[in-house]
Design a protein around this motif. Structure first.
Motif: not given
Lengths: 423, 100
Positions: A97-98, B75, A64, A253-254, A261, A257-258, B48-49, B77, A101, B53
């Protein structure tokens, strides 16, 4: 025509093969040091391609661009302030996906990026097929598939970078948009920043600063404090962040981030096709056995005991062999030199210089060399993290992390390599 | 602490939402949908990062012995969380499906 210099930064998650790409690009032309004033490793290299001199910086592997670690701060400051000509975002095809982000955050930072879709071979093995064209369309930037280990795709990657930096290929980077509740607030803060703090916007995109403030990013907030109008903006952002938290019942931030994502998930789903369901591979079986609650421990014991045996039996053997060699050498020197040199000089050479070197070589080296070979084998085979998994909690009880059990064991033999390995 | 007992007083979910249990109370191979995480601002944000989430699907792959790390899949991983961190993540367990 003299072709200009290019500055490229490699960015991406940890464990995506970024260092392998870096090594492929720069081979041995590398300088490894630290970022000024930070304990973060900085690797830099130079390469020549189609007449260009390209300087490559390998940014730390991160998940991140927040401020969780120094690695992340170093990376985003480099990208925003130094503005490299292009960023190669190394993406693990098997964990799209990760990785996306992170890509979305690079786009938010306004970076020019080219995606290196790495480990496509591994993804294929897992039954994951990615539509490269579609991904490129969705993100608005070029995507080049590679297999770093074999070097496949590296040339195309560089060619693509050149087509972008030369202006031949235009980027239409995706504009990351959030849901109404977030978007409204981001835009409000962005507007305030652009009017009140135009100086800051020359370095960081106003929208990015707005998102970061809404995320309660302390590093960005710190930057604003240096400006006269900063306080007003901070208070405003604070108010909006609190509102957002009231609506969602989660820290801002959550919430953000949600959503990020959510977008990463949407893109990943659109471009990914899952083919045949992966069979249980030998790797998975080995993984299950080596981390098994009961079976794992005898395996660990066998591994550690054989490591001991190999290091000490092998070490003793090497040590004895070397000692024998040097004893003969010493006798030979004494015999040869004493015919024409005074006794005192012969003694100096033999008992002083030679004996010192011999002690170092025969006592330490025969144990350190096998140790490093075995450690490399354990690391490369992937057994080390499994062993760490088994030992983690026990090691935590004595204030160490799981992996530290290897140097701990080694310490029973010789504390020098143990200290080296622990460091 | 017993790792097997669901809803024991120590695991009771702090937000008191019905049907929500701690991640460590899932069985190996079981899936859940993340509800929320408790803990400091930094931890919740970090989770979350890493992809944890609210409303994301989580599969518990295995639990390390002696309250060791908890390995999950989220996700696509694999992720290993320390036991203490994992105990702060709360999920709504999903009924086991045939494909598991």
């Amino acid at each position: 025509m003299i072709k200009p210099w290019l500055r490229i930064a490699l960015a991406g998650n940890a464990n995506v093969g970024k260092s392998v790409i870096f090594n492929q690009l720069t081979s041995l032309n590398q300088i490894v040091g630290n970022w000024p004033g930070k304990t973060v490793e900085r690797a830099e290299g130079t390469l020549f391609f189609k007449g260009y001199t390209i300087r490559i910086i390998d940014l730390p592997g991160i998940y991140s661009l927040s401020t969780f670690s120094m690695d992340e701060i170093v990376s985003r400051d480099y990208i925003a302030v130094e503005k490299p000509d292009i960023i190669i975002n190394v993406v693990d095809a098997s964990a799209l996906e990760r990785n996306l982000y992170f890509t979305l955050q690079l786009l938010e930072l306004g970076a020019s990026i080219v995606i290196d879709l790495n480990q496509i071979d591994f993804a294929a093995k897992k039954g994951i097929r990615i539509d490269v064209e579609k991904l490129s369309e969705a993100l608005g930037v070029p995507v080049v598939p590679t297999v770093a280990i074999t070097g496949s795709g590296i040339n195309e990657l560089l060619s693509t970078v050149i087509t972008v930096t030369s202006g031949e290929r235009k980027l239409k980077p995706l504009k990351v948009r959030y849901g109404k509740e977030i978007e409204k607030r981001v835009q409000a803060i962005e507007k305030l920043i652009s009017t009140k703090l135009p100086q800051l916007c020359t370095v960081y995109p106003a929208r990015w600063v707005a998102i970061k403030l809404l995320e309660r990013d302390t590093d960005v907030a710190g930057k604003l404090k240096n400006y006269k109008n900063g306080k007003e903006i901070l208070d405003y952002a604070e108010k909006l962040a609190t509102e957002l938290e009231k609506i969602h019942g989660e820290p801002s931030p959550v919430v953000i981030a949600s959503e990020r994502y959510g977008l990463a998930n949407k893109i990943a789903k659109e471009v990914t096709a899952i083919e045949a369901p992966p069979r249980i591979s030998l790797e998975q079986k080995l993984d299950a056995i080596t981390t098994h609650k009961i079976l794992g421990y005898p395996i660990l014991t066998v591994a550690v005991v054989s490591m001991f045996a190999l290091i000490f039996v092998g070490g003793n053997f090497l040590s004895a062999g070397l000692e024998f060699l040097f004893e003969n050498l010493s006798m030979f020197i004494e015999w040869g030199l004493s015919t024409f040199l005074p006794r005192i000089v012969v003694d100096l050479i033999n008992n002083g210089i030679l004996a010192g070197v011999v002690a170092g070589i025969t006592i330490a080296l025969p144990y350190i060399v096998p140790f490093y070979i075995i450690l490399a084998l354990l690391e490369d085979s992937g057994y080390l993290p499994r062993a760490a998994f088994l030992m983690d909690n026990l090691m935590h009880k004595i204030g160490l992390h799981g992996k530290a059990f290897i140097p701990l064991m080694l310490g029973y033999g010789c504390s020098v390599p143990a200290a080296l390995a622990a460091g | 602490m017993q790792s097997g007992s669901r809803g024991s007083s120590k695991r009771r979910n702090p937000r008191g939402i019905k049907g929500v249990i701690s991640l460590i109370s899932l069985r190996e191979g079981e899936k859940g949908v993340m509800a929320y995480a408790v803990g400091g601002f930094g931890l919740v944000r970090r989770l979350a990062e890493m992809g944890l989430t609210p409303s994301v699907e989580v599969k518990l792959l295995r639990k390390g012995p002696f309250h060791g790390p908890v390995q999950i899949e989220v996700r696509g991983v694999g992720l290993a969380l320390g036991y203490d961190v994992a105990s702060k993540v709360f999920v709504r367990p999903l009924k086991a499906k045939l494909d598991d």
